[in-house]
Enzyme design. Structure first.
Site, PDB file in Angstrom:
ATOM      1  N   LYS A 188       0.941  -1.487   0.126  1.00 24.46           N
ATOM      2  CA  LYS A 188      -0.113  -0.022  -0.109  1.00 24.46           C
ATOM      3  C   LYS A 188       0.768   1.402  -0.011  1.00 24.46           C
ATOM      4  CE  LYS A 188      -3.626  -2.328  -0.536  1.00 24.46           C
ATOM      5  NZ  LYS A 188      -4.514  -3.184   0.630  1.00 24.46           N
TER       6      LYS A 188
HETATM    7  C1  LIG Z   1      -5.341  -4.196   1.133  1.00 20.84           C
HETATM    8  C2  LIG Z   1      -6.786  -4.124   1.072  1.00 20.84           C
HETATM    9  C3  LIG Z   1      -7.500  -4.586   2.283  1.00 20.84           C
HETATM   10  C4  LIG Z   1      -7.091  -5.446   3.191  1.00 20.84           C
HETATM   11  O1  LIG Z   1      -5.995  -4.882   3.921  1.00 20.84           O
HETATM   12  P1  LIG Z   1      -5.081  -5.805   5.007  1.00 20.84           P
HETATM   13  O2  LIG Z   1      -4.292  -4.761   5.790  1.00 20.84           O
HETATM   14  O3  LIG Z   1      -4.304  -6.704   4.526  1.00 20.84           O
HETATM   15  O4  LIG Z   1      -6.162  -6.647   5.826  1.00 20.84           O
HETATM   16  C5  LIG Z   1      -8.691  -4.419   2.401  1.00 20.84           C
HETATM   17  N1  LIG Z   1      -9.665  -3.507   1.388  1.00 20.84           N
HETATM   18  C6  LIG Z   1      -8.936  -3.056   0.342  1.00 20.84           C
HETATM   19  C7  LIG Z   1      -9.899  -2.437  -0.834  1.00 20.84           C
HETATM   20  C8  LIG Z   1      -7.625  -3.578  -0.060  1.00 20.84           C
HETATM   21  O5  LIG Z   1      -6.976  -3.240  -1.180  1.00 20.84           O
END
Ligand SMILES: *Cc1c(COP(=O)(O)O)cnc(C)c1O
Length: 381
Positions: A188
């Site tokens: 991210k």
């Molecule tokens: C990456 C992501 C998540 C999950 O995030 P985690 O920290 O891995 O639980 C949830 N929603 C969206 C839209 C994502 O891209």
């Protein structure tokens, strides 16, 4: 640059500097005992200030933040939660774990986010939530969704995992719904390795989630090891939060770099018959992941292009599958063909890690241009 050249270009990769290493080292050496929450508190404060919200709770993941928030809203067996069919499974999994049913609506052709008209059509007496996921940094039509939520008394939840840096008419993504959830997974825009954040402006919801996040131990409870309810264990560690604090100090540059990478692709690919992540008037797109969708009239084989990129060392990714076709459970809200069922075959995510150079973007774009022009305009190369 020759066409036979091979580069190793990952699709994402965290941006880690000496600052992150310094903070994490300090947390590992000193962040124990009475200091075991120092970086967590600091990270939450920094994130709150950035977003412009009253409350924030650092979590072990975005999925955990969504799970606790939905649980605190009372979502459970028999309930329905409306969300877009085009999505990562993480948004649907907490709904399923709570015994509720994800109800999938189709996406809009420009934002690839849920269609408010279909959201309204999907509402039943069992609807207990609407999840607005800002896909790839693109913003949902929040005015329409919040108006629907208000009219029917249904909370609108924001999954802003992909939308750090995105701003909707002066408000940051994640700050507008009943609560927002963020991810700091290594892919991210800002990262703590694994991690997430729950944010809200609602003091009652905050207290509930705070208690839930600490195995049900309310903060006013003086009895030791006494749970007031069965909660969750989705806490972030101080060491992860230390990395998060460093990332927050660099958040302006980290989001600016994402926008710069998108601009390079947009320029190189401007003559292709494709649509890329939109940035409507009054909005800022954080462009977590540059994505293009090829016009329907052009022959396009997604997997062929992914293979062509891979052969040159470029790691491109597929667009999200329609969740209604996966083991996510749930059901489509409307009995009709969805755009979500075909768009992923005509779309691709391009690499966007923070060190991606202009040369890299040019190299990647040329592979896409060569592939696509051979399909829609033979003779031009
Ligand atoms: C990456 C992501 C998540 C999950 O995030 P985690 O920290 O891995 O639980 C949830 N929603 C969206 C839209 C994502 O891209």
């Amino acid at each position: 640059m020759t066409s036979s050249q091979i580069r190793k270009i990952p699709y994402t990769k965290p941006s880690i500097t000496e600052l992150e290493v310094e903070f994490a080292t300090d947390a590992a050496a000193n962040g124990w005992g009475e200091h075991c929450y120092d970086y967590i508190v600091r990270f939450e404060e920094a994130f709150k200030a950035h977003l412009g919200v009253k409350y924030a709770i650092a979590t072990s993941s975005c999925t955990g933040a969504l799970h606790m928030g939905m649980h605190a809203l009372g979502i459970g067996p028999g309930d329905e939660v409306i969300m877009a069919d085009t999505n990562w499974i993480a948004t649907a999994a907490p709904i399923v774990h709570l015994g509720a049913t994800p109800v999938f609506v189709d996406i809009l052709p420009d934002s690839w986010c849920l269609d408010p008209e279909q959201v309204e059509a999907a509402i039943t007496p069992n609807t207990k939530g609407i999840v607005a996921v800002h896909l790839y940094g693109n913003l949902c039509d929040m005015n329409a969704l919040l108006a629907i939520g208000e009219r029917y008394g249904i909370p609108v939840i924001e999954d802003a995992a992909e939308a750090v840096g995105s701003v909707y008419h002066g408000k940051r993504a994640g700050s507008m719904g009943r609560f927002g959830a963020f991810s700091f997974h290594g892919t991210k825009t800002i990262t703590t390795g694994e991690g997430g954040m729950f944010v809200t402006n609602d003091p009652d919801l905050y207290e509930q989630v705070l208690t839930l996040s600490n195995h049900g131990r309310a903060r006013g409870q003086s009895k030791q090891f006494w749970p007031d309810m069965v909660g969750f264990k989705y806490k972030m560690s101080n060491i992860q939060a230390a990395i998060g604090c460093a990332q927050m100090q660099r958040i302006e540059i980290l989001t600016r770099v994402k926008r710069g990478i998108f601009a390079m692709y947009q320029d190189y690919l401007k003559d292709l018959p494709i649509r890329m992540n939109p940035e409507p008037e009054g909005c800022t797109n954080g462009y977590w992941m540059p994505t293009f969708v090829v016009e329907d009239s052009i022959p396009f084989n997604r997997d062929e292009l992914i293979d062509a990129l891979k052969a040159k060392g470029v790691d491109a990714r597929v667009f999200f599958w329609p969740l209604s076709s996966t083991p996510a459970g749930g059901r489509k809200a409307l009995d009709k063909a969805y755009l979500s069922e075909s768009i992923h075959l005509r779309a691709l995510n391009l690499p966007s890690h923070h060190n991606l150079s202009d040369e890299d973007a040019f190299f990647i774009s040329n592979i896409a241009i060569t592939y696509l022009t051979s399909n829609f305009s033979p003779g031009i190369s």
